[in-house]
Motif scaffolding. Structure first.
Motif, PDB file in Angstrom:
ATOM      1  N   HIS A  60       0.834  -1.219   0.000  1.00 53.26           N
ATOM      2  CA  HIS A  60       0.000   0.000   0.000  1.00 53.26           C
ATOM      3  C   HIS A  60       0.863   1.261   0.000  1.00 53.26           C
ATOM      4  O   HIS A  60       0.544   2.238  -0.672  1.00 53.26           O
ATOM      5  N   ASN A  61       1.975   1.241   0.755  1.00 57.89           N
ATOM      6  CA  ASN A  61       2.862   2.402   0.839  1.00 57.89           C
ATOM      7  C   ASN A  61       3.888   2.446  -0.288  1.00 57.89           C
ATOM      8  O   ASN A  61       4.667   3.386  -0.369  1.00 57.89           O
ATOM      9  N   GLY A  62       3.918   1.419  -1.144  1.00 56.58           N
ATOM     10  CA  GLY A  62       4.860   1.377  -2.250  1.00 56.58           C
ATOM     11  C   GLY A  62       6.293   1.170  -1.795  1.00 56.58           C
ATOM     12  O   GLY A  62       7.221   1.716  -2.386  1.00 56.58           O
ATOM     13  N   LEU A  63       6.465   0.378  -0.744  1.00 55.12           N
ATOM     14  CA  LEU A  63       7.794   0.133  -0.184  1.00 55.12           C
ATOM     15  C   LEU A  63       8.199  -1.322  -0.387  1.00 55.12           C
ATOM     16  O   LEU A  63       7.388  -2.224  -0.250  1.00 55.12           O
ATOM     17  N   GLY A  64       9.468  -1.533  -0.669  1.00 54.17           N
ATOM     18  CA  GLY A  64      10.035  -2.872  -0.723  1.00 54.17           C
ATOM     19  C   GLY A  64      10.983  -3.035   0.446  1.00 54.17           C
ATOM     20  O   GLY A  64      11.174  -2.126   1.244  1.00 54.17           O
ATOM     21  N   GLY A  65      11.593  -4.195   0.538  1.00 56.10           N
ATOM     22  CA  GLY A  65      12.549  -4.409   1.614  1.00 56.10           C
ATOM     23  C   GLY A  65      12.899  -5.863   1.764  1.00 56.10           C
ATOM     24  O   GLY A  65      12.673  -6.682   0.863  1.00 56.10           O
ATOM     25  N   GLU A  66      13.432  -6.208   2.938  1.00 57.94           N
ATOM     26  CA  GLU A  66      13.842  -7.570   3.223  1.00 57.94           C
ATOM     27  C   GLU A  66      12.645  -8.370   3.730  1.00 57.94           C
ATOM     28  O   GLU A  66      11.969  -7.958   4.663  1.00 57.94           O
ATOM     29  N   VAL A  67      12.380  -9.522   3.110  1.00 55.82           N
ATOM     30  CA  VAL A  67      11.281 -10.393   3.514  1.00 55.82           C
ATOM     31  C   VAL A  67      11.779 -11.241   4.681  1.00 55.82           C
ATOM     32  O   VAL A  67      12.571 -12.151   4.497  1.00 55.82           O
ATOM     33  N   LEU A  68      11.353 -10.915   5.898  1.00 55.66           N
ATOM     34  CA  LEU A  68      11.868 -11.576   7.093  1.00 55.66           C
ATOM     35  C   LEU A  68      11.252 -12.955   7.310  1.00 55.66           C
ATOM     36  O   LEU A  68      11.965 -13.927   7.491  1.00 55.66           O
ATOM     37  N   CYS A  69       9.914 -13.026   7.320  1.00 55.61           N
ATOM     38  CA  CYS A  69       9.270 -14.310   7.619  1.00 55.61           C
ATOM     39  C   CYS A  69       7.836 -14.302   7.117  1.00 55.61           C
ATOM     40  O   CYS A  69       7.276 -13.257   6.798  1.00 55.61           O
ATOM     41  N   TYR A  70       7.274 -15.518   7.038  1.00 58.79           N
ATOM     42  CA  TYR A  70       5.863 -15.724   6.731  1.00 58.79           C
ATOM     43  C   TYR A  70       5.186 -16.259   7.989  1.00 58.79           C
ATOM     44  O   TYR A  70       5.740 -17.102   8.683  1.00 58.79           O
ATOM     45  N   VAL A  71       3.961 -15.783   8.233  1.00 58.93           N
ATOM     46  CA  VAL A  71       3.172 -16.276   9.371  1.00 58.93           C
ATOM     47  C   VAL A  71       1.768 -16.544   8.838  1.00 58.93           C
ATOM     48  O   VAL A  71       1.171 -15.701   8.175  1.00 58.93           O
TER      49      VAL A  71
END
Length: 132
Positions: free
Chosen positions: A120-131
């Motif tokens: 929604h904010n148009g931000l990417g980054g490091e995918v830490l974990c899935y829950v």
């Protein structure tokens, strides 16, 4: 000393969930505190509290169960980005967990947030974990 504090926290929560424990204690870091805050906002845990002892700081996390049979709210926790292999995604490539039923926790430049909020904010980054 644990190198991967996030994987350690997820493993402790997974083990406590399988053993149907009410609370779990994990070492507190800025990253684990932010991840637990996201899990609380998404309704996966009940609440958490930071405990300061003489030299160490811990997080006491209260796990959430549903129904009379105490079914776990958290079905699974999966670490994605590891110290040996970091996984990054821009806002267009952020994965949907179980078609939107689960949550991907992303570390962005604006802090730790869910995949929906990052998209929604148009931000990417490091995918830490899935829950989920």
């Amino acid at each position: 000393m644990v190198n991967d504090t996030i994987a350690d926290m997820l493993t402790r929560m997974r083990n406590a969930n399988l053993a149907k424990h009410q609370i779990v204690q994990v070492p507190s870091t800025k990253m684990t505190r932010n991840i637990v805050q996201v899990l609380k906002e998404e309704g996966f845990i009940d609440h958490f509290e930071e405990i300061h002892e003489t030299l160490e700081t811990f997080l006491l996390i209260s796990l959430k169960y549903k129904g009379k049979k105490r079914q776990c709210v958290i079905t699974s926790l999966k670490r994605i980005s590891k110290p040996g292999l970091r996984v990054y995604a821009n806002h267009k490539e952020i994965p949907k967990v179980l078609g939107g039923l689960g949550v991907a926790v992303i570390s962005t430049s604006k802090g730790v947030m869910t995949d929906r909020k990052a998209r929604h904010n148009g931000l990417g980054g490091e995918v830490l974990c899935y829950v989920w």
